[in-house]
Design a protein around this motif. Sequence first.
Motif, PDB file in Angstrom:
ATOM      1  N   PHE A 118     -14.374 -29.806  64.347  1.00 16.14           N
ATOM      2  CA  PHE A 118     -13.095 -29.418  63.775  1.00 16.14           C
ATOM      3  C   PHE A 118     -12.134 -30.603  63.725  1.00 16.14           C
ATOM      4  CE2 PHE A 118     -14.666 -25.306  65.148  1.00 16.14           C
ATOM      5  CZ  PHE A 118     -14.251 -24.458  64.132  1.00 16.14           C
ATOM      6  N   SER A 119     -11.225 -30.548  62.753  1.00 17.67           N
ATOM      7  CA  SER A 119     -10.108 -31.477  62.645  1.00 17.67           C
ATOM      8  C   SER A 119      -8.836 -30.777  63.091  1.00 17.67           C
ATOM      9  CB  SER A 119      -9.964 -31.939  61.191  1.00 17.67           C
ATOM     10  OG  SER A 119      -8.711 -32.556  60.962  1.00 17.67           O
ATOM     11  N   ARG A 120      -7.823 -31.570  63.409  1.00 18.78           N
ATOM     12  CA  ARG A 120      -6.510 -30.989  63.693  1.00 18.78           C
ATOM     13  C   ARG A 120      -5.973 -30.285  62.449  1.00 18.78           C
ATOM     14  NH1 ARG A 120      -3.025 -34.606  66.081  1.00 18.78           N
ATOM     15  NH2 ARG A 120      -1.237 -33.398  65.388  1.00 18.78           N
ATOM     16  N   SER A 121      -6.485 -30.667  61.278  1.00 15.12           N
ATOM     17  CA  SER A 121      -6.099 -30.049  60.010  1.00 15.12           C
ATOM     18  C   SER A 121      -7.053 -28.906  59.683  1.00 15.12           C
ATOM     19  CB  SER A 121      -6.130 -31.093  58.886  1.00 15.12           C
ATOM     20  OG  SER A 121      -6.130 -30.470  57.615  1.00 15.12           O
ATOM     21  N   GLN A 122      -6.507 -27.717  59.533  1.00 13.27           N
ATOM     22  CA  GLN A 122      -7.343 -26.570  59.180  1.00 13.27           C
ATOM     23  C   GLN A 122      -7.992 -26.762  57.810  1.00 13.27           C
ATOM     24  OE1 GLN A 122      -5.106 -22.929  59.502  1.00 13.27           O
ATOM     25  NE2 GLN A 122      -4.877 -23.072  61.725  1.00 13.27           N
ATOM     26  N   THR A 123      -7.267 -27.404  56.907  1.00 17.38           N
ATOM     27  CA  THR A 123      -7.810 -27.650  55.566  1.00 17.38           C
ATOM     28  C   THR A 123      -9.018 -28.566  55.635  1.00 17.38           C
ATOM     29  OG1 THR A 123      -5.638 -27.384  54.547  1.00 17.38           O
ATOM     30  CG2 THR A 123      -7.306 -28.562  53.280  1.00 17.38           C
ATOM     31  N   SER A 177     -10.951 -29.078  58.227  1.00 14.69           N
ATOM     32  CA  SER A 177     -12.037 -28.357  58.909  1.00 14.69           C
ATOM     33  C   SER A 177     -12.764 -27.441  57.942  1.00 14.69           C
ATOM     34  CB  SER A 177     -11.474 -27.548  60.080  1.00 14.69           C
ATOM     35  OG  SER A 177     -10.896 -28.381  61.058  1.00 14.69           O
ATOM     36  N   ALA A 178     -12.016 -26.737  57.106  1.00 13.39           N
ATOM     37  CA  ALA A 178     -12.620 -25.834  56.124  1.00 13.39           C
ATOM     38  C   ALA A 178     -13.431 -26.612  55.099  1.00 13.39           C
ATOM     39  CB  ALA A 178     -11.532 -25.012  55.439  1.00 13.39           C
ATOM     40  N   ASN A 219     -16.727 -27.656  56.759  1.00  8.76           N
ATOM     41  CA  ASN A 219     -17.625 -26.508  56.907  1.00  8.76           C
ATOM     42  C   ASN A 219     -18.275 -26.151  55.567  1.00  8.76           C
ATOM     43  OD1 ASN A 219     -18.653 -24.204  58.561  1.00  8.76           O
ATOM     44  ND2 ASN A 219     -17.472 -23.006  57.094  1.00  8.76           N
TER      45      ASN A 219
END
Length: 366
Positions: free
Chosen positions: A219-224, A226-227, A230
């Motif tokens: 995961f990244s600190r950025s949800q975007t 991370s998505a 994935n």
Amino acid sequence: MTSDFDIAKITEAFAAAAIDSSRWNSVMEMVSVETGSLGALMFPNRGALPYVPACESILPTFDFYVRNGWIDRDERLRGVSLMIERGAVTDLDFVSPDEIRKSGYYQDFLARCGLHGFAGVRVGKGDNVWALSIQRSAAQDLFSPSELRSLARLAQNLDSIAATASALAFTRGEGALAAFDVTQKAALLLNRRGDVVRVNQAAEQLFGEDVFISHKRLFSRSQTASAELNAAIKSLLWAEDASSAPSIIFPRQDRLPLLVYAIRCPGLCESALSSFHALVVIVDPEQRSLPTARTLQAGFDLTQAEARLAVALGSGSDLHTEALKLGVSPETMRKHLKSIFAKTGVRRQSELVATLAALLSEQNPI
């Protein structure tokens, strides 16, 4: 129909394929012949499907199975736990004749494709279990109790083969991780579900609030971001021809962002029974890169000359040009290339270039 099969012959073929992944489809052909069946293929118990060893005769049915959604309505999945327990099962071990007569899966799919009975044979144990699915046609006999006992004995033999194949692939993966350590690049091994199964030392040094592993996922600190990663990994694992995905930016607080690449390397990851199927490489722009030829030497056990040739081919050169440049014969270059193919697990120059492109391109910071 014989009441037994040549278990030793089948086991020997599986053992050979565990070392040479190019043999898996021919093993499925041999299993089909040896068991007097229409065809055979091997499914993973969990994870993506692009790497499915299968014999030629069953491919149209497999395509229909996936394309028409029967993969999501497969009633034979009810027998997986029993197959794992016993080693081998057939339909009547987990469904009744009445259920078969009323089932859309059996009547609208299997019967329509000319299939009748099957035997599911366990291959492997633990988290890396496959099902050897042996299919018979409506014109062939169902698997008898004695045949199933024979296949259960085969399953016991295949447990050790699967462990060996997984260990060999894992050893090569460890070598790849060590190679990235040499170049101070962070790398992670992923299994066919996209879970992180191994991390090198360089990656561990990057982990913190900006990049971290949770529930076996990166995961990244950025949800975007991370998505995006994935989605890239999922696409990579399910796309049969893909070798890499576009880079993804992982932002960092008060520092240059990290560049993240998802890569599928055929020489390392496309063996059935392998415990991993992709690499994620994290590039820190603040760190100095070392020559990529050293990565290839360490990761694939190439000689210095072979590594230089692989770098050149990955950068767009060709055998003739490299032979002239080094003052050696084209035959010598071809011998180097043949050795590179054997060590990286590819069979054609185009596959080698695709495999190494993400690592060797001058435009790619990996």
